[in-house]
Design a protein around this motif. Structure first.
Motif, short mmCIF file in Angstrom:
data_model
loop_
_atom_site.label_atom_id
_atom_site.label_comp_id
_atom_site.label_asym_id
_atom_site.label_seq_id
_atom_site.Cartn_x
_atom_site.Cartn_y
_atom_site.Cartn_z
N LEU A 308 0.44 -1.78 -0.07
CA LEU A 308 0.18 -0.03 0.63
C LEU A 308 1.09 1.14 -0.20
O LEU A 308 0.65 1.95 -0.10
CB LEU A 308 -0.96 0.03 1.01
N ILE A 309 2.24 1.14 0.83
CA ILE A 309 3.08 2.15 0.91
C ILE A 309 3.21 2.25 -0.16
O ILE A 309 3.81 3.62 -0.69
CB ILE A 309 3.55 2.20 1.90
N LEU A 310 4.32 1.37 -0.44
CA LEU A 310 4.58 2.22 -2.13
C LEU A 310 3.46 1.98 -3.42
O LEU A 310 3.61 3.28 -4.53
CB LEU A 310 5.12 0.47 -3.09
N ALA A 311 2.64 1.66 -3.27
CA ALA A 311 1.37 2.04 -4.60
C ALA A 311 0.93 3.53 -4.10
O ALA A 311 0.63 3.78 -5.18
CB ALA A 311 0.36 1.37 -4.59
N THR A 312 1.50 3.94 -3.53
CA THR A 312 0.76 4.90 -2.85
C THR A 312 1.81 6.29 -3.05
O THR A 312 1.70 7.19 -3.85
CB THR A 312 0.66 5.16 -1.28
N ARG A 313 3.15 5.63 -2.84
CA ARG A 313 4.21 6.28 -3.47
C ARG A 313 4.32 6.83 -4.69
O ARG A 313 4.49 7.88 -5.49
CB ARG A 313 5.63 5.55 -2.83
N PHE A 314 4.01 5.38 -5.97
CA PHE A 314 4.12 5.62 -7.04
C PHE A 314 3.18 6.26 -7.55
O PHE A 314 3.47 7.19 -8.47
CB PHE A 314 3.73 3.72 -7.74
N TYR A 315 2.13 6.43 -7.45
CA TYR A 315 0.53 7.14 -7.58
C TYR A 315 1.06 8.82 -7.02
O TYR A 315 0.77 8.92 -8.55
CB TYR A 315 -0.62 7.00 -7.11
N ASN A 316 1.59 8.28 -6.42
CA ASN A 316 2.17 10.11 -6.19
C ASN A 316 2.80 10.83 -7.23
O ASN A 316 2.34 11.70 -7.63
CB ASN A 316 2.39 10.37 -4.48
N ARG A 317 3.89 10.04 -7.23
CA ARG A 317 5.09 10.05 -8.52
C ARG A 317 4.34 10.06 -9.78
O ARG A 317 4.75 11.26 -10.85
CB ARG A 317 5.66 8.86 -8.44
#
Length: 330
Positions: A308-317
Motif C-alpha cells: 500500500l505504501i509503495l502503491a501510494t508513492r508510485f501513484y503520487n509520483r
C-alpha cells in the motif's frame, strides 16, 4: 516380563472417563449406572439398585465379583485389588446373587445393600461390583477398566465423621508452551487430593487480556471427575473459537493464514482457575500467563501495508509527473 507387558497393554486400551466404568454398551453387557456415590453414617445401612442388560442374542452368564480399587496415574486409571487382598469394605456389601444368568436382551434390576459397621473409619471407601465371564480367581491386579465381556459399577462411599478435605495445585500451565500462533490454547491442571475422602472440584478457568478484561470463561471439570485420597488427577481446559478438525498438515501457507484469522487472538493473556471443592466450598486458585502472536496474519498484514505504501508513492509520483508534463506543454 510377560506380566509387565500385559499390564501396560491393558493400560493402553483403557477408556478413561473419570473414575468410572463405561456407561454404554460394552459388546455383550451394559449397566445403567457407571458410578454410585453414597454418604453413610457408621452403624447404618443403605440399599439400592441398578439395571443390567444382556446386549446379545444368546444367554449370557456372569460371575458377580467384589473388588477394592485405587487410582494409578493421573488420567483415571485404576488398579483392582486381587482376591487375596481381603478389604474390610468388601464385607459391607451384600448382593442378591453371586452368579448372573441373563436371557437374550434381558434387562434386570440388580439389588445391593451396604452395611457400614459402627467402627468404620471416616472418609472415603471404594469398592467395585464387577460382572465377568472370567472366573473370579482370574481377575488379577492388572490395572484395567471393564472392557470386552466384563463390566461393572464403581462405588464411592463416604463414611461420616472426622472428614479431612484438602486439595493442592501441583501445576497449572498453558500447553505446549507459553507462546502460541493462534487458538486453541489448552491449559493443564494437576491437582492432588491431600484429604481422606474423594472430592469433585468445579468452577471456571477465566481468560483475561492485558487490560484485565475478561475475554472468556471455560468450564473446569465439566465431567464431574472425582479425585480419590492420595490421588493426583490431570484436567484439560481448551480455549477455542472454531472447530480445528478442518486443519490439515501441509495444507499450505494460505490455509494457515485463514486458520489464524478464524481463531484470531493477539497479545498477552492470563488464565486463572476459579474453582471450589468440598462441603465448605474451599477455594482453588492458580494463574498462568501466555502470549498469542499470529505470525502468519502479521506477515500478510505487513506485506499488504508495504504494498500500500509503495502503491501510494508510485501513484503520487504519477500525479506529480502528469502535473509537471501539463505545465511544460503550455
Amino acid at each position: 516380563m510377560k506380566y509387565f507387558y500385559s499390564k501396560y497393554l491393558a493400560i493402553s486400551i483403557m477408556i478413561v472417563s473419570g473414575f468410572c466404568f463405561s456407561t454404554g454398551t460394552v459388546h455383550a453387557f451394559s449397566v445403567s449406572r457407571s458410578t454410585i456415590e453414597h454418604v453413610i453414617e457408621p452403624g447404618k445401612l443403605i440399599s439400592g439398585s441398578f439395571s443390567v442388560k444382556n446386549e446379545t442374542d444368546t444367554i449370557a452368564n456372569f460371575d458377580v465379583v467384589l473388588r477394592g480399587f485405587q487410582p494409578i496415574g493421573e488420567t483415571g486409571e485404576m488398579d483392582f485389588f486381587s482376591s487375596n487382598e481381603t478389604l474390610p469394605e468388601l464385607s459391607w456389601f451384600s448382593t442378591q446373587e453371586n452368579f448372573l444368568i441373563l436371557q437374550p436382551h434381558e434387562v434386570r434390576d440388580f439389588q445391593y445393600t451396604i452395611s457400614v459397621p459402627t467402627d468404620a473409619s471416616a472418609g472415603g471407601h471404594y469398592v467395585a461390583i464387577l460382572f465377568s465371564r472370567a472366573a473370579p480367581q482370574e481377575l488379577t491386579t492388572t490395572p484395567t477398566i471393564m472392557t470386552g465381556s466384563k463390566n461393572g459399577v464403581s462405588f464411592f462411599i463416604r463414611v461420616t465423621g472426622a472428614i479431612q478435605e484438602g486439595v493442592g495445585v501441583l501445576d497449572f500451565s498453558s500447553m505446549p508452551s507459553d507462546s502460541f500462533r493462534r487458538l486453541p490454547v489448552s491449559f493443564e491442571t494437576r491437582l492432588q487430593n491431600l484429604g481422606n475422602v474423594h472430592v469433585k472440584p468445579s468452577g471456571s478457568v477465566v481468560i483475561k487480556n492485558f487490560l484485565g478484561r475478561e475475554v472468556t470463561k471455560l468450564p473446569f471439570n465439566p465431567d464431574s471427575i472425582l479425585i480419590l485420597p492420595n490421588g493426583t488427577r490431570r484436567f484439560l481446559s481448551t480455549w477455542a473459537k472454531t472447530d480445528m478438525t478442518e486443519q490439515r498438515k501441509g495444507a499450505g501457507w494460505v490455509s494457515s493464514v485463514m486458520v489464524e484469522l478464524r481463531n484470531f487472538a493477539f497479545g498477552p493473556y492470563t488464565a486463572e482457575i476459579q474453582a471450589v471443592y468440598g462441603d465448605s466450598e474451599q477455594r482453588l486458585s492458580a494463574k498462568t500467563s501466555f502470549w498469542i502472536v499470529p505470525w502468519s496474519v502479521i506477515s500478510v498484514a505487513s506485506a499488504l501495508l508495504v504494498l500500500l505504501i509503495l502503491a501510494t508513492r508510485f501513484y503520487n509520483r504519477f500525479l506529480v509527473g502528469r502535473h509537471i508534463r501539463k505545465l511544460n506543454s503550455r
